[in-house]
Scaffold this motif. Structure first.
Motif, short mmCIF file in Angstrom:
data_model
loop_
_atom_site.label_atom_id
_atom_site.label_comp_id
_atom_site.label_asym_id
_atom_site.label_seq_id
_atom_site.Cartn_x
_atom_site.Cartn_y
_atom_site.Cartn_z
N CYS A 179 5.69 -13.73 1.63
CA CYS A 179 5.75 -12.72 0.21
C CYS A 179 5.04 -13.36 -0.77
O CYS A 179 5.59 -13.47 -1.50
CB CYS A 179 6.96 -12.85 0.35
N SER A 180 3.94 -13.28 -0.75
CA SER A 180 3.05 -13.10 -1.69
C SER A 180 3.27 -11.49 -2.93
O SER A 180 2.23 -10.85 -3.11
CB SER A 180 2.05 -13.52 -1.66
N PHE A 181 4.56 -11.28 -3.51
CA PHE A 181 4.48 -9.98 -3.87
C PHE A 181 6.06 -10.03 -4.88
O PHE A 181 6.55 -11.03 -4.67
CB PHE A 181 4.95 -8.64 -2.96
N GLY A 182 6.24 -8.96 -5.62
CA GLY A 182 7.47 -9.06 -6.25
C GLY A 182 8.33 -7.95 -5.93
O GLY A 182 7.09 -6.61 -6.99
N CYS A 183 9.07 -7.36 -6.05
CA CYS A 183 9.38 -5.84 -6.19
C CYS A 183 10.64 -6.03 -7.71
O CYS A 183 11.35 -7.44 -8.10
CB CYS A 183 10.65 -5.63 -5.47
N PRO A 184 10.28 -5.46 -9.00
CA PRO A 184 11.31 -5.80 -10.26
C PRO A 184 13.04 -5.79 -9.83
O PRO A 184 13.73 -4.89 -8.47
CB PRO A 184 11.05 -4.10 -10.79
N GLY A 185 13.33 -6.83 -10.31
CA GLY A 185 14.57 -7.16 -10.13
C GLY A 185 16.06 -6.28 -10.41
O GLY A 185 16.76 -6.56 -10.78
N LYS A 186 15.89 -5.03 -9.86
CA LYS A 186 16.83 -4.27 -10.36
C LYS A 186 17.77 -3.76 -9.69
O LYS A 186 17.69 -4.26 -8.46
CB LYS A 186 16.49 -3.55 -10.70
N THR A 187 18.71 -3.21 -10.01
CA THR A 187 20.21 -3.40 -8.87
C THR A 187 19.64 -2.38 -7.45
O THR A 187 20.09 -2.92 -6.46
CB THR A 187 21.29 -3.07 -9.56
N GLU A 188 19.11 -1.20 -8.39
CA GLU A 188 18.81 -0.37 -6.44
C GLU A 188 18.51 -0.38 -6.08
O GLU A 188 18.03 -0.27 -4.95
CB GLU A 188 18.17 0.36 -7.93
N PHE A 189 17.33 -1.83 -6.34
CA PHE A 189 16.42 -2.74 -5.40
C PHE A 189 16.97 -3.71 -4.47
O PHE A 189 16.71 -4.01 -3.74
CB PHE A 189 14.80 -2.87 -5.64
N LEU A 190 18.31 -4.04 -4.60
CA LEU A 190 19.26 -5.29 -4.79
C LEU A 190 19.70 -5.40 -2.57
O LEU A 190 18.62 -6.35 -2.32
CB LEU A 190 19.99 -6.06 -5.49
N GLY A 217 0.69 -1.56 0.49
CA GLY A 217 0.10 -0.24 0.24
C GLY A 217 0.68 1.50 0.13
O GLY A 217 0.35 1.85 -0.11
N ALA A 218 2.76 1.21 -0.02
CA ALA A 218 3.02 2.02 0.24
C ALA A 218 3.98 1.49 -1.01
O ALA A 218 4.69 1.01 -1.25
CB ALA A 218 3.85 1.92 1.42
N PHE A 219 3.88 2.94 -2.03
CA PHE A 219 4.13 2.64 -3.16
C PHE A 219 5.80 2.47 -3.82
O PHE A 219 6.33 3.31 -2.73
CB PHE A 219 3.49 2.86 -4.33
N LYS A 220 6.30 2.47 -4.73
CA LYS A 220 7.15 3.11 -5.25
C LYS A 220 9.01 2.94 -4.09
O LYS A 220 8.67 1.71 -3.95
CB LYS A 220 7.00 4.71 -5.66
N GLU A 221 9.53 4.67 -4.25
CA GLU A 221 10.63 4.46 -3.79
C GLU A 221 10.70 3.82 -2.26
O GLU A 221 10.49 3.48 -1.29
CB GLU A 221 10.85 5.37 -3.65
N ALA A 222 9.06 4.13 -1.84
CA ALA A 222 8.82 3.14 -0.06
C ALA A 222 8.77 1.91 0.38
O ALA A 222 9.19 1.69 0.92
CB ALA A 222 7.24 4.19 0.60
N ARG A 223 8.74 1.12 -0.42
CA ARG A 223 7.72 0.40 -0.78
C ARG A 223 9.14 -1.07 0.04
O ARG A 223 8.90 -1.81 0.87
CB ARG A 223 7.55 -0.61 -2.13
N ALA A 224 10.10 -0.83 -0.59
CA ALA A 224 11.69 -2.20 -0.71
C ALA A 224 11.71 -1.35 0.99
O ALA A 224 12.08 -2.91 1.58
CB ALA A 224 12.67 -1.33 -1.46
N SER A 225 11.99 -0.18 1.08
CA SER A 225 12.12 -0.16 2.69
C SER A 225 11.24 -0.37 3.59
O SER A 225 11.31 -0.83 4.48
CB SER A 225 12.79 1.39 2.65
N VAL A 226 9.67 0.58 3.25
CA VAL A 226 8.90 -0.71 4.31
C VAL A 226 8.75 -1.81 4.18
O VAL A 226 9.04 -2.53 5.25
CB VAL A 226 7.14 -0.36 3.39
N ILE A 227 8.99 -2.66 3.53
CA ILE A 227 8.87 -4.80 3.47
C ILE A 227 10.08 -4.20 4.37
O ILE A 227 9.90 -5.14 5.16
CB ILE A 227 9.22 -4.65 2.01
N ARG A 228 11.78 -4.09 4.23
CA ARG A 228 12.77 -4.74 4.88
C ARG A 228 12.59 -4.28 6.30
O ARG A 228 12.09 -5.18 7.14
CB ARG A 228 13.73 -3.86 4.10
#
Lengths: 258, 199
Positions: free
Chosen positions: A125-136, A98-109
């Motif tokens: 984890c029934s979700f997926g984040c695009p496997g880009k380097t910046e999110f790694l 429910g928190a999108f884009k940049e916030a999502r990875a940090s909220v999930i973490r």
């Protein structure tokens, strides 16, 4: 868990028995999702062991106790499937979506780390984040922490193509799941890919908002079946670390259906 | 090793990170109008062909707006399309199935929607229709999840007839279309960044 012992290896026969007879008793599963409606009839009056919402506002991540109501129904559907497969497992609600884009990875973490600290055995984890380097690194940090602390991560893969890199599904330490056609508690194995496991991704009457149900399809609903099966296994063999549990499930899973 | 093995040239490798950043930057600045302008005809035809194949009467591409608070329909087909395109509708990203797919990043197919009180009624109410079934697929291009491809079966009113449904095969077909559209969008943007297009 922190007090991880070195349990003995279990053989395929013991694994099959555990998957058939285990109920998830004593196992805690964190549902990192859109929230859970704990009052839903399909959840049979279970008490959520945690009911949290993790938010990012103005660059600050905060945890809100008792505020994990479901935004969409997705998390309730996931919890309903988990409860069917492993009825005695304890379920914790960690609302991170429910928190999108940049916030999502940090909220999930933040949600994942909280669940690890609170002693959960499985993170669904029934979700997926695009496997880009910046999110790694945002994902690797907690995935690795889960692995080293003996916490199992079960992740849905990209349905368009399971080989498309996504986090967390494409970490080898995760149990990654794609959609398959089979029985509700049937587990499939596909060797040679990072997304090795498959389970039924269709639910005719998935729990949804306001006590209702929906017919749903997606790998999001395959992942909780595997989490539930893993909970059955761990309830019979507590302390089985991720590597051994994954190998044991590989050994007894059915070949990938044609 | 047999066959052609391609190794990226050192100059191109050095430029690739810059190209990638530029692609992301342009993606971040896309709005409804600019998206409509860059959407290649081949992508539109791919999508319309898939809608026909799976029997969907109505379909759309949704793009998240710059605030991240709304999904905005930027391309659509079906007899109601003109009633929700061109700024006439936006869906809050915390409501409804399409927003849920945007949150999870996972494709989703759902039937018998009209029976469910949790379904977001915003667009149905606006159009005076009833959504029977829906497929929603993430659309990831320019290095990010930026939108959703969706299609629906609609009825004009609740009836006692057997509701129309989508299958897992239909879901797979629309997933393939979404992936193809994403690659075409990336290619179009890269061509523009490199100056390979006249326009």
């Amino acid at each position: 868990m922190d007090d991880l012992q070195s349990p003995p290896w279990i053989n395929p026969s013991e694994t099959r028995t555990a998957l058939a007879q285990g109920t998830g008793h004593g196992i805690r599963i964190a549902v990192l999702d859109s929230g859970i409606d704990g009052n839903h009839p399909q959840l049979d009056g279970i008490t959520l062991t945690d009911n949290l919402c993790i938010k990012a506002e103005g660059g600050i991540i905060s945890v809100h106790e008792g505020d994990g109501q479901d935004l969409f129904g997705h998390g309730t559907a996931v919890a309903g499937i988990l409860h069917k497969i492993a009825p005695d497992a304890e379920i914790g609600n960690f609302r991170v979506l429910g928190a999108f884009k940049e916030a999502r990875a940090s909220v999930i973490r933040a949600g994942a780390r909280l669940a690890i600290d609170r002693g959960y055995h499985i993170l669904n984890c029934s979700f997926g984040c695009p496997g880009k380097t910046e999110f790694l690194m945002g994902f690797k940090s907690w995935i690795d922490e889960a692995y080293t602390r003996g916490v199992h991560v079960v992740a849905a893969c990209n349905n368009q193509d399971y080989s498309i890199t996504e986090w967390p599904a494409h970490f080898p330490s995760a149990i990654s799941v794609s959609r398959a056609y089979g029985e509700p508690d049937q587990l499939f194995f596909r060797p040679g890919d990072l997304v090795e496991f498959g389970a039924l991704g269709e639910e005719k009457k998935a729990a949804w908002l306001e006590g209702g149900s929906r017919s749903v399809i997606g790998s999001s609903f395959s992942a909780p079946r595997v989490s539930g099966l893993l909970a059955r296994l761990l309830s019979k063999h507590p302390g089985l670390p991720p590597l051994l549990a994954k190998s044991a499930m590989r050994a007894v899973a059915d070949p990938w259906p044609n | 090793m047999s066959g052609l093995s391609i190794s990226p040239g050192s100059e191109l490798t050095a430029a690739s990170q810059h190209l990638r950043s530029e692609l992301s930057s342009i993606g971040d600045r896309l709005d409804s109008e600019s998206f409509t302008r860059i959407l290649p005809p081949l992508a539109k035809n791919t999508l319309l062909g898939t809608f026909r194949k799976i029997g969907a009467e109505h379909g759309a591409i949704w793009l998240v707006d710059r605030t991240g608070d709304n999904l905005v329909p930027v391309f659509g087909c079906g007899k109601h399309a003109d009633e929700f395109l061109n700024g006439k509708f936006k869906l809050p990203t915390n409501q409804g199935l399409i927003s849920m797919v945007f949150a999870t990043g996972q494709p989703f197919c759902e039937n018998n929607i009209h029976q469910n009180p949790g379904h977001s009624p915003l667009l149905d109410t606006k159009l005076g229709v009833c959504t029977e079934a829906m497929i929603a697929i993430p659309l990831t291009f320019a290095n990010s999840l930026r939108g959703i491809v969706s299609c629906v079966h609609l009825s004009e009113e609740h009836t006692e007839q057997e509701p129309k449904i989508f299958s897992g095969v239909d879901l797979g077909d629309l997933e393939l279309a979404s992936a193809t559209i994403a690659r075409l969008l990336d290619l179009t943007l890269i061509e523009q960044i490199l100056g390979w297009q006249d326009g």
